[in-house]
Design an enzyme around this catalytic site. Sequence first.
Site, PDB file in Angstrom:
ATOM      1  CB  VAL A 104      -0.924   0.025   1.230  1.00  0.00           C
ATOM      2  CG1 VAL A 104      -1.854   1.233   1.180  1.00  0.00           C
ATOM      3  CG2 VAL A 104      -1.726  -1.271   1.333  1.00  0.00           C
ATOM      4  CB  CYS A 105       1.053   4.254   0.196  1.00  0.00           C
ATOM      5  SG  CYS A 105       1.479   6.001   0.030  1.00  0.00           S
TER       6      CYS A 105
END
Length: 317
Positions: A104-105
């Site tokens: 994520v990210c």
Amino acid sequence: MAQRTVLFVLFDGVQSLDVTGPLEVFAGAEQHTPGSYRIRTASLDGAAVRTSSGLTVVPDEALAGADTPHTLVVPGGQGTRRPDARLADWLREHGPRAERLVSVCTGAIRLAEAGLLDGRRVTTHWAYCDKLAHDHPAVEVDPDPIYVRDGHVSTSAGVTSGIDLALALVEEDLGRDAALTIARHLVVFLRRPGNQAQFSAQLAAQTAQREPLREVQQWITEHPDADLSVESLAVRARLSPRHFARAFQTETGMTPGRYVDRVRLEHARRLLEDTSDGVEEISRASGYGTPEGMRRAFVRALGTAPSEYRRRFHPAQ
């Protein structure tokens, strides 16, 4: 149905939403279909971690004692700006054993440090795509989509896109109805397609320094169906067309035409997501004039037609 273990890796400086957003999706799936997921969190030594916002999170266990999960989730955050050799070693050893590897990210940076993204197409937060590509040339970085799935490796862009990716994984595991129920409970869309660009016009462009240009930016946003030619906008800014075009690009980082294109696409996208208005009506309201003009813009920017884009949000229509 076999239960799938989902393990979230925690470290100091992690972005709390990178963890809690996807975690809530999987927790909602477990509530919808009991026995579907076993959710765990772990840090290197099992110690509490302090997130980038100052929130303290106590993990369930230490990574050293964690069972190999079905889905291994590596969130991002400010902590990824500092290399972590111990975590890279653990990911290098255990990451390939997971059936699904998810970031994520800027969690993609952690995976890249462990060599787990070499030869793969990935994405991360738009502000860190250049850094990821520069530091890890063996990784194919695509800065545009909100998430990318390449084999068993899935990477997502900024924080909320982790929710989109988690919903896609739940839909894969449990079906669309389950994912739709979870999305409705969380009051999020089901689901933004992975190839949707990770921009909004206002975020993508800088805010102009001069008041007349800022006013023009706001006018464009509020009137996407108006005459937004350079000549018309220049009159509003009280500048010559040539001076206006040059000043607008200098102060915002993009041409007036590019900014208008992004505003209109974003406006049309939101109407498709949030209303039941017809495609012809939306094309006029968004400044495209005709459904064909809007279709060409969607295919060019998002790789999908407006009708298909809407189907993802309103499958019954």
